[in-house]
Motif scaffolding. Sequence first.
Motif, PDB file in Angstrom:
ATOM      1  N   LEU A 163      -8.138  -5.485  11.288  1.00  0.00           N
ATOM      2  CA  LEU A 163      -8.393  -6.335  10.309  1.00  0.00           C
ATOM      3  C   LEU A 163      -7.222  -6.444   9.133  1.00  0.00           C
ATOM      4  N   PRO A 164      -6.516  -5.462   8.721  1.00  0.00           N
ATOM      5  CA  PRO A 164      -6.419  -3.975   8.806  1.00  0.00           C
ATOM      6  C   PRO A 164      -6.941  -3.310   7.705  1.00  0.00           C
ATOM      7  N   THR A 165      -8.271  -3.120   7.653  1.00  0.00           N
ATOM      8  CA  THR A 165      -8.903  -2.358   6.646  1.00  0.00           C
ATOM      9  C   THR A 165      -8.439  -1.247   5.896  1.00  0.00           C
ATOM     10  N   TRP A 166      -7.788  -0.243   6.836  1.00  0.00           N
ATOM     11  CA  TRP A 166      -7.476   1.043   6.411  1.00  0.00           C
ATOM     12  C   TRP A 166      -6.224   1.135   5.546  1.00  0.00           C
ATOM     13  N   MET A 167      -5.397   0.028   5.794  1.00  0.00           N
ATOM     14  CA  MET A 167      -4.061  -0.054   5.137  1.00  0.00           C
ATOM     15  C   MET A 167      -4.047  -0.860   3.869  1.00  0.00           C
ATOM     16  N   LYS A 168      -5.236  -2.012   3.775  1.00  0.00           N
ATOM     17  CA  LYS A 168      -5.108  -2.819   2.593  1.00  0.00           C
ATOM     18  C   LYS A 168      -6.289  -2.881   1.688  1.00  0.00           C
ATOM     19  N   MET A 169      -7.501  -2.132   2.166  1.00  0.00           N
ATOM     20  CA  MET A 169      -8.598  -2.241   1.333  1.00  0.00           C
ATOM     21  C   MET A 169      -8.943  -1.239   0.633  1.00  0.00           C
ATOM     22  N   VAL A 170      -8.292   0.054   0.628  1.00  0.00           N
ATOM     23  CA  VAL A 170      -8.496   1.117  -0.226  1.00  0.00           C
ATOM     24  C   VAL A 170      -7.042   1.500  -1.004  1.00  0.00           C
ATOM     25  N   ASP A 171      -7.339   1.709  -2.246  1.00  0.00           N
ATOM     26  CA  ASP A 171      -6.239   1.949  -3.130  1.00  0.00           C
ATOM     27  C   ASP A 171      -5.812   3.416  -3.080  1.00  0.00           C
ATOM     28  N   ILE A 172      -6.718   4.274  -2.876  1.00  0.00           N
ATOM     29  CA  ILE A 172      -6.375   5.747  -2.965  1.00  0.00           C
ATOM     30  C   ILE A 172      -7.320   6.373  -2.272  1.00  0.00           C
ATOM     31  N   TYR A 173      -6.511   7.023  -0.800  1.00  0.00           N
ATOM     32  CA  TYR A 173      -7.227   8.237  -0.444  1.00  0.00           C
ATOM     33  C   TYR A 173      -7.071   9.605  -0.841  1.00  0.00           C
ATOM     34  N   ILE A 174      -8.226  10.101  -0.931  1.00  0.00           N
ATOM     35  CA  ILE A 174      -8.264  11.886  -1.360  1.00  0.00           C
ATOM     36  C   ILE A 174      -8.341  12.640   0.165  1.00  0.00           C
ATOM     37  N   THR A 175      -7.449  13.454   0.324  1.00  0.00           N
ATOM     38  CA  THR A 175      -7.742  14.746   1.032  1.00  0.00           C
ATOM     39  C   THR A 175      -7.598  15.738   0.362  1.00  0.00           C
ATOM     40  N   LEU A 176      -8.352  16.793   1.282  1.00  0.00           N
ATOM     41  CA  LEU A 176      -8.580  18.038   0.426  1.00  0.00           C
ATOM     42  C   LEU A 176      -7.445  19.188   0.497  1.00  0.00           C
ATOM     43  N   THR A 177      -6.782  18.846   1.571  1.00  0.00           N
ATOM     44  CA  THR A 177      -5.251  19.830   1.636  1.00  0.00           C
ATOM     45  C   THR A 177      -4.166  18.880   2.103  1.00  0.00           C
ATOM     46  N   GLU A 178      -2.908  19.558   2.085  1.00  0.00           N
ATOM     47  CA  GLU A 178      -1.634  18.899   2.576  1.00  0.00           C
ATOM     48  C   GLU A 178      -1.891  18.707   4.073  1.00  0.00           C
ATOM     49  N   PHE A 179      -2.308  19.837   4.968  1.00  0.00           N
ATOM     50  CA  PHE A 179      -2.370  19.725   6.261  1.00  0.00           C
ATOM     51  C   PHE A 179      -3.125  18.560   6.476  1.00  0.00           C
ATOM     52  N   ALA A 180      -4.397  18.159   5.922  1.00  0.00           N
ATOM     53  CA  ALA A 180      -4.986  16.999   6.343  1.00  0.00           C
ATOM     54  C   ALA A 180      -4.222  15.589   5.949  1.00  0.00           C
ATOM     55  N   ARG A 181      -3.642  15.697   4.679  1.00  0.00           N
ATOM     56  CA  ARG A 181      -2.709  14.608   4.538  1.00  0.00           C
ATOM     57  C   ARG A 181      -1.868  14.270   5.405  1.00  0.00           C
ATOM     58  N   GLN A 182      -0.960  15.435   6.124  1.00  0.00           N
ATOM     59  CA  GLN A 182      -0.288  15.140   7.098  1.00  0.00           C
ATOM     60  C   GLN A 182      -0.761  14.269   8.125  1.00  0.00           C
ATOM     61  N   LYS A 183      -1.761  14.856   8.518  1.00  0.00           N
ATOM     62  CA  LYS A 183      -2.781  14.394   9.739  1.00  0.00           C
ATOM     63  C   LYS A 183      -2.949  12.977   9.580  1.00  0.00           C
ATOM     64  N   PHE A 184      -3.379  12.365   8.468  1.00  0.00           N
ATOM     65  CA  PHE A 184      -3.525  10.939   8.272  1.00  0.00           C
ATOM     66  C   PHE A 184      -2.407  10.067   8.209  1.00  0.00           C
ATOM     67  N   ILE A 185      -1.248  10.717   7.617  1.00  0.00           N
ATOM     68  CA  ILE A 185       0.042  10.035   7.543  1.00  0.00           C
ATOM     69  C   ILE A 185       0.675   9.913   9.019  1.00  0.00           C
TER      70      ILE A 185
END
Length: 391
Positions: A163-185
């Motif tokens: 669509l691309p939903t994940w890239m354009k429809m969310v302004d800010i994502y919150i992860t609980l740790t830097e480890f998780a953040r890096q996985k999503f990146i």
Amino acid sequence: MRILSIHNRYQIRGGEDESREAEQRLLIENGHEVDVYEDTNDRVPELGKIRVAIRTIWSQESYKIVRQKLKQNSYDLIHVQNFFPLISPSVYYAAKTEGVPVVQSLRNYRLMCANSYFFRNGLVCEDCMNKFIPWPGIVHACYRENRAGTMVVAAMQTVHRILPTWMKMVDIYITLTEFARQKFIQTGLPGKKIVVKPNFVSTNPAVGKGSGGYAFFVGRLSPEKGLDTLLEAWEYLGEKIPLKIVGDGPLASKIQEAASRLPNVEWLGRRGLEEVYELVGEAKFLIFPSQWYETFGRVAVEAFAKGTPVIAANIGAIAELVDSGCTGLLFRPGDREDLIRQVEYALAYPEELRKMRLKARAEFEAKYTAQENYRQLMDIYKLAIASKNLT
């Protein structure tokens, strides 16, 4: 601020449900208005498989409800805690149509992995990482060992990549740790949109004494939690220190059998939060044996609040939370011998364990109080509003 909190509740209450409610209380206590739109997985049987499948990809009902709420009231933002499976990403589009910023908490890996754990057959699995169509998950029937159900989850992931939903429809994502953040990146989410904010402990509990003379496990009784490793270790350690287990889940019968067979293992079933705090505070240490990429480790932070050290598997986010030799000890995930060594070390050096108790409580006070978390949450909300105003 006025916030619309959106959450799909699970049938078995878990950490995500508790964290959403804790954030809501925190906001209200600080003078903000919080309205809630919730759905529950209790409705899945009445909706039927076909309707649930359609809603997982796009829920027109959720879209209409959320858009109507946004028309009727002036919200500063919506905060989506969990949209799976009945609410769906359609709520992002409702918010964007009405010009309202979107914040999404990422408390599991559902955007990338059908079972949300990166865990299969007792091992970490990243086979679907960076695959536009996550076909390995379908082959292995990763969602509840159901191939048809996995196809629905894969369709949801793929449609919203297109669509691309994940890239354009969310302004800010919150992860609980830097480890998780890096996985999503690693899977392509823009790093500038992902902010780290841990969970927190709502209350400021009294520090425990650690005088109960037992080790403690609390959590969902499921394979990814490393319970096989825990029980295998306690076949040897049972003579040295008792183990109390609190929780429920698909492995409950296995835990019950082990408790009947091993004299120093006690299964207490589900217990209320206050009793859990009391139990963890009197434990010598908490055992956190997970074998998957935990996105956080809420029970570890609750242990820190009570001044209780944590002996944890050196994997994922929990390894980021526990400072080995300071607030606890780390062992190789799935390695019962290494777990035994770390427990024996803790028992052999009581003065070191006492120092760990002090440092664990200091870690809680520095990072995981409600006051500190509120400051971080407000910064994130302001960032989301500013991001929306720039687009």
